[in-house]
Design a protein around this motif. Sequence first.
Motif: not given
Length: 142
Positions: A45-56
């Motif tokens: 699944t491909l996402w723009k970098p701003k849509a991906v966040k490491v939360t933990k």
Amino acid sequence: MERSYTGTCFCGSVEVKVTGVPEGMGYCHCSSCRSWSAGPVNAFTLWKPKAVKVTKGADHLGTYTKNPSSERQFCKLCGGHVMTNHPGMGLVDVYAATIPDLKFEPGVHVNYAETVLHMKDGLPKLRDFPAELGGTGDMVAE
């Protein structure tokens, strides 16, 4: 409000959140993805970098860069694969299995010239990548 999906590594120490709609979903058949995933094909699944966040667990996230086009990230505790940053494409592949609540709706097969698992599903099969992502855009037979 945009929908968000949360996924984790194998042990749950690293958590990633994706927001919105992926730019694309499909299957990669290249030898690198097959080797990395330990399977005959990798679901992406491909996402723009701003849509991906490491939360933990960002401190548990390791990176392996075999070549400049793919920065593969994994949990240093369990070895679970999480995502691959593709800087040249401006996209992040959060592995489909990492975000199980996202309905996986593949639209394409990439690097099908390297396949070891022929899939007759009616989806387009590209020799390498779409032209807009630096590939030839050439189709191959199913």
